[in-house]
Design a protein around this motif. Structure first.
Motif, PDB file in Angstrom:
ATOM      1  N   GLY A  18     -14.498  -0.395 -75.180  1.00 20.08           N
ATOM      2  CA  GLY A  18     -15.658  -0.345 -76.055  1.00 20.08           C
ATOM      3  C   GLY A  18     -15.263  -0.688 -77.474  1.00 20.08           C
ATOM      4  N   GLU A  19     -16.275  -0.935 -78.314  1.00 18.11           N
ATOM      5  CA  GLU A  19     -16.001  -1.281 -79.711  1.00 18.11           C
ATOM      6  C   GLU A  19     -15.474  -0.068 -80.488  1.00 18.11           C
ATOM      7  OE1 GLU A  19     -19.516  -2.907 -81.361  1.00 18.11           O
ATOM      8  OE2 GLU A  19     -19.492  -4.726 -80.109  1.00 18.11           O
ATOM      9  N   ASP A  20     -15.840   1.114 -80.055  1.00 13.58           N
ATOM     10  CA  ASP A  20     -15.313   2.332 -80.682  1.00 13.58           C
ATOM     11  C   ASP A  20     -15.100   3.384 -79.589  1.00 13.58           C
ATOM     12  OD1 ASP A  20     -17.852   3.443 -80.092  1.00 13.58           O
ATOM     13  OD2 ASP A  20     -18.621   2.809 -82.042  1.00 13.58           O
ATOM     14  N   TRP A  21     -14.498   4.498 -79.975  1.00 12.38           N
ATOM     15  CA  TRP A  21     -14.153   5.529 -78.991  1.00 12.38           C
ATOM     16  C   TRP A  21     -15.386   6.260 -78.488  1.00 12.38           C
ATOM     17  CZ3 TRP A  21      -9.887   5.006 -76.619  1.00 12.38           C
ATOM     18  CH2 TRP A  21      -8.775   4.472 -77.258  1.00 12.38           C
ATOM     19  N   SER A  22     -16.482   6.238 -79.240  1.00 15.56           N
ATOM     20  CA  SER A  22     -17.723   6.840 -78.764  1.00 15.56           C
ATOM     21  C   SER A  22     -18.244   6.111 -77.530  1.00 15.56           C
ATOM     22  CB  SER A  22     -18.766   6.819 -79.881  1.00 15.56           C
ATOM     23  OG  SER A  22     -20.009   7.288 -79.409  1.00 15.56           O
ATOM     24  N   ILE A  83      -0.698  21.403 -71.039  1.00 17.07           N
ATOM     25  CA  ILE A  83      -2.123  21.621 -70.814  1.00 17.07           C
ATOM     26  C   ILE A  83      -2.879  20.299 -70.915  1.00 17.07           C
ATOM     27  CG2 ILE A  83      -4.212  22.697 -71.759  1.00 17.07           C
ATOM     28  CD1 ILE A  83      -2.609  25.069 -72.492  1.00 17.07           C
ATOM     29  N   ARG A  84      -3.729  20.039 -69.918  1.00 16.49           N
ATOM     30  CA  ARG A  84      -4.595  18.874 -69.976  1.00 16.49           C
ATOM     31  C   ARG A  84      -5.963  19.296 -70.497  1.00 16.49           C
ATOM     32  NH1 ARG A  84      -3.515  15.752 -64.229  1.00 16.49           N
ATOM     33  NH2 ARG A  84      -1.273  15.416 -64.492  1.00 16.49           N
ATOM     34  N   VAL A  85      -6.544  18.456 -71.343  1.00 13.48           N
ATOM     35  CA  VAL A  85      -7.830  18.772 -71.960  1.00 13.48           C
ATOM     36  C   VAL A  85      -8.802  17.615 -71.730  1.00 13.48           C
ATOM     37  CG1 VAL A  85      -6.861  20.278 -73.725  1.00 13.48           C
ATOM     38  CG2 VAL A  85      -7.001  17.831 -74.149  1.00 13.48           C
ATOM     39  N   PRO A  86     -10.108  17.891 -71.700  1.00 13.27           N
ATOM     40  CA  PRO A  86     -11.087  16.813 -71.584  1.00 13.27           C
ATOM     41  C   PRO A  86     -11.015  15.903 -72.806  1.00 13.27           C
ATOM     42  CG  PRO A  86     -12.091  18.946 -71.135  1.00 13.27           C
ATOM     43  CD  PRO A  86     -10.741  19.216 -71.719  1.00 13.27           C
ATOM     44  N   PRO A  87     -11.203  14.608 -72.638  1.00 13.72           N
ATOM     45  CA  PRO A  87     -11.108  13.693 -73.782  1.00 13.72           C
ATOM     46  C   PRO A  87     -12.292  13.833 -74.725  1.00 13.72           C
ATOM     47  CG  PRO A  87     -11.787  12.504 -71.814  1.00 13.72           C
ATOM     48  CD  PRO A  87     -11.463  13.901 -71.372  1.00 13.72           C
ATOM     49  N   THR A  88     -12.032  13.645 -75.990  1.00 20.40           N
ATOM     50  CA  THR A  88     -13.068  13.553 -77.016  1.00 20.40           C
ATOM     51  C   THR A  88     -12.808  12.280 -77.817  1.00 20.40           C
ATOM     52  OG1 THR A  88     -11.805  14.773 -78.678  1.00 20.40           O
ATOM     53  CG2 THR A  88     -13.200  16.067 -77.188  1.00 20.40           C
ATOM     54  N   GLU A  89     -13.727  11.921 -78.705  1.00 22.46           N
ATOM     55  CA  GLU A  89     -13.517  10.729 -79.520  1.00 22.46           C
ATOM     56  C   GLU A  89     -12.240  10.869 -80.352  1.00 22.46           C
ATOM     57  OE1 GLU A  89     -16.889   9.351 -81.771  1.00 22.46           O
ATOM     58  OE2 GLU A  89     -18.272  10.342 -80.379  1.00 22.46           O
ATOM     59  N   ASP A  90     -12.078  12.042 -80.989  1.00 24.38           N
ATOM     60  CA  ASP A  90     -10.908  12.254 -81.851  1.00 24.38           C
ATOM     61  C   ASP A  90      -9.621  12.266 -81.047  1.00 24.38           C
ATOM     62  OD1 ASP A  90     -12.538  12.384 -84.058  1.00 24.38           O
ATOM     63  OD2 ASP A  90     -12.693  14.578 -84.013  1.00 24.38           O
ATOM     64  N   LEU A  94      -6.520   9.692 -81.485  1.00 23.79           N
ATOM     65  CA  LEU A  94      -5.189  10.185 -81.836  1.00 23.79           C
ATOM     66  C   LEU A  94      -4.172   9.783 -80.776  1.00 23.79           C
ATOM     67  CD1 LEU A  94      -3.314  11.928 -83.586  1.00 23.79           C
ATOM     68  CD2 LEU A  94      -4.040  13.909 -82.246  1.00 23.79           C
ATOM     69  N   TYR A  95      -4.534   9.950 -79.518  1.00 25.88           N
ATOM     70  CA  TYR A  95      -3.616   9.640 -78.424  1.00 25.88           C
ATOM     71  C   TYR A  95      -3.197   8.169 -78.471  1.00 25.88           C
ATOM     72  CZ  TYR A  95      -1.495  10.621 -73.890  1.00 25.88           C
ATOM     73  OH  TYR A  95      -0.600  10.833 -72.875  1.00 25.88           O
ATOM     74  N   ALA A  96      -4.166   7.281 -78.684  1.00 22.56           N
ATOM     75  CA  ALA A  96      -3.864   5.857 -78.707  1.00 22.56           C
ATOM     76  C   ALA A  96      -2.996   5.487 -79.909  1.00 22.56           C
ATOM     77  CB  ALA A  96      -5.155   5.048 -78.724  1.00 22.56           C
ATOM     78  N   SER A  97      -3.285   6.101 -81.072  1.00 27.72           N
ATOM     79  CA  SER A  97      -2.506   5.756 -82.271  1.00 27.72           C
ATOM     80  C   SER A  97      -1.089   6.307 -82.198  1.00 27.72           C
ATOM     81  CB  SER A  97      -3.210   6.299 -83.518  1.00 27.72           C
ATOM     82  OG  SER A  97      -3.246   7.713 -83.498  1.00 27.72           O
ATOM     83  N   GLN A 104      -4.063   6.997 -72.000  1.00 32.32           N
ATOM     84  CA  GLN A 104      -3.960   7.184 -70.557  1.00 32.32           C
ATOM     85  C   GLN A 104      -4.640   8.482 -70.141  1.00 32.32           C
ATOM     86  OE1 GLN A 104      -0.001   7.210 -68.984  1.00 32.32           O
ATOM     87  NE2 GLN A 104      -0.663   7.458 -66.873  1.00 32.32           N
ATOM     88  N   LEU A 105      -5.505   8.374 -69.116  1.00 32.38           N
ATOM     89  CA  LEU A 105      -6.218   9.534 -68.602  1.00 32.38           C
ATOM     90  C   LEU A 105      -5.740   9.853 -67.190  1.00 32.38           C
ATOM     91  CD1 LEU A 105      -9.832   8.527 -69.699  1.00 32.38           C
ATOM     92  CD2 LEU A 105      -8.270  10.080 -70.889  1.00 32.38           C
TER      93      LEU A 105
END
Length: 437
Positions: A18-22, A83-90, A94-97, A104-105
């Protein structure tokens, strides 16, 4: 273009773009409903925000199995915990940067029981924390013990999860096992939080071997490359050193130099501590020798050298002068102030007074306090003749009844019988104190 991916099954790979993480997050949620699954990623933690000494908490070895990432935009080092957590935009951003890669999910299929929201899958935990408080948690049985420790830390940040353990009915629970491994049909489980002692080998690991003259480097993997780190570095020091290393021509050599510098300082401090410890032990040994056979005043042995009548007379007057000063209002005020102070105590007040008396009578030299002890016993100083303490009849290895001995629990701030403490599976450290006389 933002991108996240996840493997479904053995071969299929789902890609969310997508164009953004949202927009990426919307596609992830849509896939969860379509494929009856849930996506998560490992949680990232910033090293400089950890409130404990990270590398000592890992016993020097566990830290090597974690994934560390250096993210230049954030000027920080991050690591993934268990601990694994559900993904959010932030979190996706952060993970990608941080990983310099696509986010990776991990995909987990939702079972029928979970779809029906079967409440039997949850269990109520009652945990007694390190400070004696009770903490109630309702968690899924599928959580690992390590995950439960992290949840507790988020609610009550008393001590980092890697420095604590959980005990149930005297049994230490393994971090890797799920809660269901320890529970059958119970709907409630009582646990106790305990402190995991760092091994003395790690605490004293300076990184330098004075027998071989070699440095014992420890490595962690950051961005896929091994870098030396010192166990004595705090999280903030690690970040500071690594950021500086990234600006140098050879980051690994830079970290190695920092390691060697820290090791030399740490080893010198260790040797200084050992030297002080040996001095204290030698002084205690000499003091113990001087008191052998001194249970009765008349049996006080004279100093090794024959004392002149003039010195004997001076020592007798010295004892009277010391008693006079001890009983004076000025000294009593100093004793009273010492009781209320954290910076001094009555022993320090007394030692300064004794030094004053010795200087007043012109008695100097390394044996001056030995002479004072000799005189106090021979000429009956009041603090000797009125001492109600008796010599202990116990020897190392003796058995004794402890039913009537009360101890103070320093964490719970309560009084308890000593035998109660000995009956519990938790290891206790006992602090036993007494007068030097």
């Amino acid at each position: 273009q933002c991108q996240a991916f996840s493997k479904v099954g053995n071969h299929d790979e789902l890609v969310f773009e997508g164009e953004d993480w949202s927009m990426v997050l919307k596609k992830i949620k849509s896939a969860e409903k379509e494929k009856l699954c849930c996506f998560s990623h490992y949680r990232l933690r910033g090293v400089e925000h950890i409130p404990v000494e990270l590398f000592q908490a890992f016993d020097g070895n566990g830290v090597q199995s974690m994934d560390f990432f250096y993210a230049s935009p954030h000027r920080n080092i991050f690591y993934t915990d268990c601990i694994r957590v559900p993904p959010t935009e932030d979190s996706l951003s952060l993970y990608a940067s941080v990983t310099h890669n696509r986010a990776q999910l991990y995909c987990e299929k939702i079972s029928n029981n979970e779809l029906e929201a079967n409440t039997d899958q949850n269990i109520l935990l009652e945990v007694q924390t390190l400070n004696g408080e009770l903490l109630d948690l309702e968690v899924p049985r599928s959580l690992t013990i390590s995950e439960i420790k992290h949840k507790m830390y988020e609610i009550k940040p008393i001590m980092h999860p890697y420095e604590t353990g959980l005990v149930c009915d005297g049994r230490k629970l393994s971090d890797d096992h799920q809660l269901s491994f320890y529970t059958a049909e119970q709907h409630k489980l009582c646990l106790q939080q305990v402190f995991e002692t760092i091994s003395s080998a790690v605490a004293n690991d300076t990184g330098f071997n004075d027998k071989t003259g070699e440095f014992n480097y420890r490595y962690i993997i950051i961005n896929g490359e091994p870098y030396p780190v010192h166990l004595h570095w705090t999280g903030r020091q690690l970040v500071t050193n690594f950021i500086a290393a990234m600006k140098s021509k050879n980051p690994k050599n830079f970290m190695a130099r920092k390691f060697r510098k820290t090791s030399v300082h740490a080893h010198k401090a260790y040797l200084d501590t050992e030297e002080e410890r040996i001095k204290v032990e030698m002084a205690q040994l000499e003091r113990s020798k001087s008191f052998i056979g001194q249970d009765v005043l008349q049996d006080v042995p004279a100093p090794t050298e024959v004392l002149s009548p003039e010195l004997e007379a001076k020592l007798e007057q010295l004892v009277k002068r010391e008693e006079e000063l001890r009983r004076s209002p000025e000294t009593q005020q100093l004793y009273q102030a010492a009781e209320m102070s954290d910076l001094t105590d009555w022993i320090e007040v007394t030692m300064k007074l004794r030094q004053q008396v010795l200087e007043e009578f012109g008695i100097t030299g390394p044996d001056r306090f030995t002479l004072l002890e000799y005189a106090a016993r021979k000429y009956g100083a009041f603090y000797v003749t009125q001492n109600l303490a008796a010599r202990c009849l116990l020897e190392p290895g003796d058995d004794f009844k402890c039913d009537d001995i009360k101890i103070h629990h320093m964490t719970q701030h309560s009084i308890m019988p000593l035998n109660n403490a000995l009956d519990t599976p938790k290891p206790f450290h006992f602090l036993i104190a007494g007068s030097i006389s």
